[in-house]
Structure formats: C-alpha cells, structure tokens
Design an enzyme around this catalytic site. Sequence first.
Site, PDB file in Angstrom:
ATOM      1  N   LYS A   1      42.586 -25.710  49.264  1.00 39.96           N
ATOM      2  CA  LYS A   1      41.342 -26.012  49.974  1.00 39.96           C
ATOM      3  C   LYS A   1      40.096 -25.714  49.133  1.00 39.96           C
ATOM      4  O   LYS A   1      39.114 -26.433  49.231  1.00 39.96           O
ATOM      5  CB  LYS A   1      41.277 -25.281  51.312  1.00 39.96           C
ATOM      6  CG  LYS A   1      41.162 -23.778  51.195  1.00 39.96           C
ATOM      7  CD  LYS A   1      41.123 -23.111  52.561  1.00 39.96           C
ATOM      8  CE  LYS A   1      41.165 -21.605  52.423  1.00 39.96           C
ATOM      9  NZ  LYS A   1      40.144 -21.039  51.515  1.00 39.96           N
TER      10      LYS A   1
ATOM     11  N   ARG B   1      37.943 -18.671  60.704  1.00 42.12           N
ATOM     12  CA  ARG B   1      39.386 -18.444  60.644  1.00 42.12           C
ATOM     13  C   ARG B   1      39.913 -17.727  61.878  1.00 42.12           C
ATOM     14  O   ARG B   1      41.108 -17.483  61.968  1.00 42.12           O
ATOM     15  CB  ARG B   1      39.715 -17.603  59.422  1.00 42.12           C
ATOM     16  CG  ARG B   1      39.947 -18.441  58.191  1.00 42.12           C
ATOM     17  CD  ARG B   1      40.157 -17.517  57.013  1.00 42.12           C
ATOM     18  NE  ARG B   1      40.923 -18.144  55.986  1.00 42.12           N
ATOM     19  CZ  ARG B   1      40.664 -17.979  54.679  1.00 42.12           C
ATOM     20  NH1 ARG B   1      39.679 -17.221  54.286  1.00 42.12           N
ATOM     21  NH2 ARG B   1      41.409 -18.568  53.791  1.00 42.12           N
TER      22      ARG B   1
ATOM     23  N   ARG C   1      49.944 -19.442  40.976  1.00 41.06           N
ATOM     24  CA  ARG C   1      48.532 -19.156  40.750  1.00 41.06           C
ATOM     25  C   ARG C   1      48.341 -17.676  40.411  1.00 41.06           C
ATOM     26  O   ARG C   1      47.546 -17.328  39.538  1.00 41.06           O
ATOM     27  CB  ARG C   1      47.716 -19.520  42.002  1.00 41.06           C
ATOM     28  CG  ARG C   1      46.226 -19.372  41.800  1.00 41.06           C
ATOM     29  CD  ARG C   1      45.437 -19.864  42.994  1.00 41.06           C
ATOM     30  NE  ARG C   1      45.479 -18.922  44.094  1.00 41.06           N
ATOM     31  CZ  ARG C   1      44.878 -19.115  45.266  1.00 41.06           C
ATOM     32  NH1 ARG C   1      44.222 -20.239  45.503  1.00 41.06           N
ATOM     33  NH2 ARG C   1      44.953 -18.220  46.203  1.00 41.06           N
TER      34      ARG C   1
ATOM     35  N   ARG D   1      45.812 -12.752  39.905  1.00 40.13           N
ATOM     36  CA  ARG D   1      45.110 -12.301  41.107  1.00 40.13           C
ATOM     37  C   ARG D   1      45.853 -11.159  41.786  1.00 40.13           C
ATOM     38  O   ARG D   1      47.016 -11.283  42.139  1.00 40.13           O
ATOM     39  CB  ARG D   1      44.942 -13.468  42.082  1.00 40.13           C
ATOM     40  CG  ARG D   1      43.798 -14.378  41.694  1.00 40.13           C
ATOM     41  CD  ARG D   1      43.710 -15.589  42.586  1.00 40.13           C
ATOM     42  NE  ARG D   1      43.670 -15.234  43.998  1.00 40.13           N
ATOM     43  CZ  ARG D   1      43.011 -15.945  44.888  1.00 40.13           C
ATOM     44  NH1 ARG D   1      42.294 -16.999  44.536  1.00 40.13           N
ATOM     45  NH2 ARG D   1      43.042 -15.607  46.152  1.00 40.13           N
TER      46      ARG D   1
ATOM     47  N   ARG E   1      49.705 -13.042  54.358  1.00 41.37           N
ATOM     48  CA  ARG E   1      48.582 -13.973  54.550  1.00 41.37           C
ATOM     49  C   ARG E   1      49.025 -15.193  55.358  1.00 41.37           C
ATOM     50  O   ARG E   1      48.278 -15.698  56.200  1.00 41.37           O
ATOM     51  CB  ARG E   1      48.012 -14.398  53.191  1.00 41.37           C
ATOM     52  CG  ARG E   1      47.257 -13.277  52.490  1.00 41.37           C
ATOM     53  CD  ARG E   1      46.927 -13.619  51.070  1.00 41.37           C
ATOM     54  NE  ARG E   1      45.812 -14.535  50.965  1.00 41.37           N
ATOM     55  CZ  ARG E   1      45.592 -15.332  49.923  1.00 41.37           C
ATOM     56  NH1 ARG E   1      46.423 -15.345  48.917  1.00 41.37           N
ATOM     57  NH2 ARG E   1      44.544 -16.109  49.901  1.00 41.37           N
TER      58      ARG E   1
END
Length: 195
Positions: free
Chosen positions: A19, A94, A133, A139, A150
């Site tokens: 996104k 959210r 990723r 990260r 998540r």
Amino acid sequence: MKGSSADATHPDGPPGAGKGTQAKVIATHFHIPAISTGDIFRANVAGKTPLGVEAQRYMDAGEYVPDQVTNAMVRDRLNLQDAEGGFLLDGYPRTLAQVQELDSMLDDLDSSLDAVVVLTAELDELVQRLLQRAHVEGRADDTEEVIRRRQQVYAEQTEPLIAVYRERGLLVEVDGMGEIDAVTHRIFDSLEQPA
Ligand code: AMP
C-alpha cells in the site's frame, strides 16, 4: 476523482500488500500529498522525539499505536497547508474509533472522502513478502512473530472497516497481488469507474 472541496482518498490493505508504494504513485498522479501514518511514526522513531519513543514500543510489538495519539497526529497533519487541495491517507484509519475521528476532522475541514481503496492479498504470500522486505531493509518491526501479530491485529481491528466504507459506497477493492505496475493500473482503472 469526484469533485469536493478537498479530494481525499486512502488506500489500505493488510500489512505487506504494497500500500505504501501504491499510495505514493496515486498521490503523485493527483498532485496531492500522501500522508502515511506509518512513515510519520517511523520518522519520529528515527528522530527520537517523544512521539517516536511512545510509538516505538507498539510498532515493535506489531500493535497499533493508541487511537488518541494517532488521531491527534493526523489532525495536525491535515491542517497543514499542503493538504488544502486534497490528500491521500496511507494506513489511516485502521480502527473504528479512527473512522469516527476522521469523520469529525473531515467535517471540520468541510471535506469528504472520494474513495477508500483496499488492496486484497493472500495471507501466505503477504507474510513471504514481509519477510523478504525485512531481510532487504533490515526492519526491526518485521520478525516473523511480529508479522503474524500485525496480520492478526489487522484482521481484528481493521478488516471491519471494509464493511463500513462499502456501506457508504466509497469502497474500491483492488487485487493487490502481482507486479507493482499491474496493481497500479488496476487501482487507476477502478478509481475511474463511477462509484
Ligand atoms: P505501516 O507502515 O502503515 O504498516 O505502519 C507501521 C506501524 O505504525 C503499524 O504497524 C502501527 O504500529 C503503526 N501505525 C501506522 N498507522 C497506524 C494507525 N492508523 N493506527 C495505529 N497505529 C498505526
């Protein structure tokens, strides 16, 4: 996009659905700022601001930052001058509480949403993408355990928003799987269809 005093649209989708990338492409196309709550939180974490220090423990655990904190941050951001001609929200709202607060912010700005874009994706592939990723970007919020959490938080707190915006006739569902360019094309095609 439909005309309103300030065009607004926002893409959401499960974590890892691409996104952020798509948000930036759409915003550039419409000459509006892409306002990413995740990016703002990450910038504050990097700058070790009080907001960043507070947000980090939630982000590291795969949890949402509390609504009050997030809502205040978005309200401040929407009041900046560059949002006057429209904006795209990436990753907000959210939760149902954030939907209510956004409604109130938009009322105050005499604005409204034109579209709510949700990118749909397969859970297993999403997890793979996120692990990839995490590997490439290093990260800290992307360990497998945190990624699973998540997804769970998304299912519990964010997925219900799809029905809310569908009911309002704003929902644009786009298949988020496949090449980035292909997804971009699908989003633009869908936004051009009359709601
Ligand atoms: P994102 O890059 O959009 O996936 O956001 C990264 C993290 O920032 C999320 O996992 C949350 O911890 C936090 N975050 C971003 N947007 C929100 C939001 N609207 N409400 C609460 N927490 C958020």
